[in-house]
Motif scaffolding. Structure first.
Motif, PDB file in Angstrom:
ATOM      1  N   LYS A  35      36.640  15.690  29.086  1.00  9.95           N
ATOM      2  CA  LYS A  35      36.886  14.971  27.852  1.00  9.95           C
ATOM      3  C   LYS A  35      37.362  13.605  27.995  1.00  9.95           C
ATOM      4  CE  LYS A  35      38.122  18.844  25.043  1.00  9.95           C
ATOM      5  NZ  LYS A  35      38.925  19.580  24.186  1.00  9.95           N
ATOM      6  N   LEU A  36      37.988  13.035  29.212  1.00 14.83           N
ATOM      7  CA  LEU A  36      38.487  11.902  29.434  1.00 14.83           C
ATOM      8  C   LEU A  36      37.102  10.919  29.717  1.00 14.83           C
ATOM      9  CD1 LEU A  36      41.443  12.051  31.910  1.00 14.83           C
ATOM     10  CD2 LEU A  36      41.394  10.683  29.878  1.00 14.83           C
ATOM     11  N   ALA A  37      36.150  11.498  30.548  1.00 14.99           N
ATOM     12  CA  ALA A  37      34.918  10.747  30.646  1.00 14.99           C
ATOM     13  C   ALA A  37      34.126  10.605  29.354  1.00 14.99           C
ATOM     14  CB  ALA A  37      34.047  11.499  31.476  1.00 14.99           C
ATOM     15  N   ARG A  38      34.306  11.609  28.436  1.00 16.37           N
ATOM     16  CA  ARG A  38      33.717  11.236  27.295  1.00 16.37           C
ATOM     17  C   ARG A  38      34.255  10.073  26.435  1.00 16.37           C
ATOM     18  NH1 ARG A  38      32.880  17.057  27.050  1.00 16.37           N
ATOM     19  NH2 ARG A  38      34.677  17.118  25.520  1.00 16.37           N
ATOM     20  N   LEU A  39      35.587  10.182  26.397  1.00 16.24           N
ATOM     21  CA  LEU A  39      36.241   9.031  25.814  1.00 16.24           C
ATOM     22  C   LEU A  39      35.941   7.767  26.368  1.00 16.24           C
ATOM     23  CD1 LEU A  39      39.785  10.207  24.904  1.00 16.24           C
ATOM     24  CD2 LEU A  39      37.891   9.938  23.402  1.00 16.24           C
ATOM     25  N   ASP A  40      35.898   7.617  27.698  1.00 16.78           N
ATOM     26  CA  ASP A  40      35.726   6.281  28.550  1.00 16.78           C
ATOM     27  C   ASP A  40      34.402   5.946  28.257  1.00 16.78           C
ATOM     28  OD1 ASP A  40      38.330   6.229  29.216  1.00 16.78           O
ATOM     29  OD2 ASP A  40      37.831   7.317  31.252  1.00 16.78           O
ATOM     30  N   ALA A  41      33.501   6.848  27.871  1.00 22.73           N
ATOM     31  CA  ALA A  41      32.032   6.352  27.797  1.00 22.73           C
ATOM     32  C   ALA A  41      31.834   5.678  26.146  1.00 22.73           C
ATOM     33  CB  ALA A  41      31.245   7.534  27.979  1.00 22.73           C
ATOM     34  N   ARG A  42      32.692   6.274  25.295  1.00 21.54           N
ATOM     35  CA  ARG A  42      32.716   5.887  23.917  1.00 21.54           C
ATOM     36  C   ARG A  42      33.345   4.764  23.433  1.00 21.54           C
ATOM     37  NH1 ARG A  42      33.991  10.826  20.548  1.00 21.54           N
ATOM     38  NH2 ARG A  42      33.545   9.383  18.863  1.00 21.54           N
ATOM     39  N   PHE A  43      34.470   4.449  24.310  1.00 24.06           N
ATOM     40  CA  PHE A  43      35.503   3.415  23.614  1.00 24.06           C
ATOM     41  C   PHE A  43      35.822   2.427  24.698  1.00 24.06           C
ATOM     42  CE2 PHE A  43      36.340   7.333  20.954  1.00 24.06           C
ATOM     43  CZ  PHE A  43      36.126   6.687  19.795  1.00 24.06           C
ATOM     44  N   ASP A  44      36.283   1.407  24.233  1.00 23.38           N
ATOM     45  CA  ASP A  44      36.689   0.330  25.067  1.00 23.38           C
ATOM     46  C   ASP A  44      38.218   0.214  25.344  1.00 23.38           C
ATOM     47  OD1 ASP A  44      37.260  -2.209  26.521  1.00 23.38           O
ATOM     48  OD2 ASP A  44      36.654  -3.509  24.990  1.00 23.38           O
ATOM     49  N   PHE A  45      38.831   0.526  26.473  1.00 22.44           N
ATOM     50  CA  PHE A  45      40.304   0.603  26.522  1.00 22.44           C
ATOM     51  C   PHE A  45      40.958  -0.598  27.189  1.00 22.44           C
ATOM     52  CE2 PHE A  45      38.876   4.881  26.206  1.00 22.44           C
ATOM     53  CZ  PHE A  45      40.201   5.706  25.275  1.00 22.44           C
TER      54      PHE A  45
END
Length: 237
Positions: A35-45
């Motif tokens: 789930k972390l990988a999916r978040l990093d792929a979708r959003f700019d942190f």
């Protein structure tokens, strides 16, 4: 295509998953990492998050010899309401005391009438948010009644940003008196089955995270949702 900047909610979701990926069981770490990988792929942190603080703008109330009610609570939530009393003591250096009522208790604050009026909404909102977070935590799966005390201890430490001393023990479960078997013989106690999440996030740690969010003025619904997700585990959405 440029990724959208991560919102406050997404950032806190990511922080929770990162903690689960580092401290969870093998299964939980796997799910959280995905789930972390999916978040990093979708959003700019990359952009820094501007921190808020619920205590900014609140000055110390002027002391008065006589005390007046600043908060009324029900008896069953007196342990949660006690955090408000400690906030007045530790954050504002203001003396207060509880007085029993027919329905519960009221917190009497030694302050001038103008400050009593000024702090009533603050105390009420703080109390209701603490109660809401505690209620969500207590209703979670595998949560025992004895978990409430360390959860509230952690919530307060996170709220006040009070660090635990090096080597200090995390608050444990309240002791329960054991009944002696009749005849003096020891009865064999069946082995207890540990809940799936009991070794993953200690109630104190979960409470401390909630307290930090409360300190940062996280909206109540958002804070409670983070508690629900933490109790439910990484499989929850």
């Amino acid at each position: 295509m440029k990724k959208p900047s991560a919102t406050v909610t997404i950032r806190r979701r990511r922080d929770h998953l990162a903690e689960m990926a580092a401290r969870g069981t093998t299964h939980e770490r796997t799910i959280a990492s995905e789930k972390l990988a999916r978040l990093d792929a979708r959003f700019d942190f990359s952009a820094e998050e501007v921190a808020a603080d619920i205590f900014v703008g609140w000055s110390r109330p002027a002391h008065a010899r006589l005390a007046e009610p600043v908060l009324r609570v029900k008896q069953e939530w007196l342990d949660a309401a006690n955090l408000v009393k400690w906030v007045f003591q530790d954050q504002f250096d203001a003396a207060s005391a509880w007085r029993t009522t027919d329905e519960g208790a009221e917190l009497l604050l030694h302050a001038e009438k103008a400050d009593i009026k000024r702090f009533r909404p603050f105390a009420k909102n703080l109390y209701e948010t603490i109660v809401a977070a505690c209620a969500v935590f207590s209703s979670g799966r595998d949560v025992r009644a004895l978990d409430r005390a360390p959860f509230l201890n952690g919530l307060y430490d996170g709220l006040i940003d009070e660090p635990r001393a090096v080597g200090a023990m995390v608050p444990g479960f309240s002791p329960v008196a054991k009944k002696k078997p009749a005849g003096g013989k020891k009865r064999r106690k069946p082995s207890a089955v540990l809940p799936p999440n009991s070794a993953t996030i200690h109630p104190y740690d979960l409470g401390r995270d909630a307290g930090k969010k409360l300190r940062m003025a996280t909206p109540r619904d958002e804070l409670c949702e983070s508690v629900r997700l933490a109790v439910a585990g990484p499989d929850a959405e």
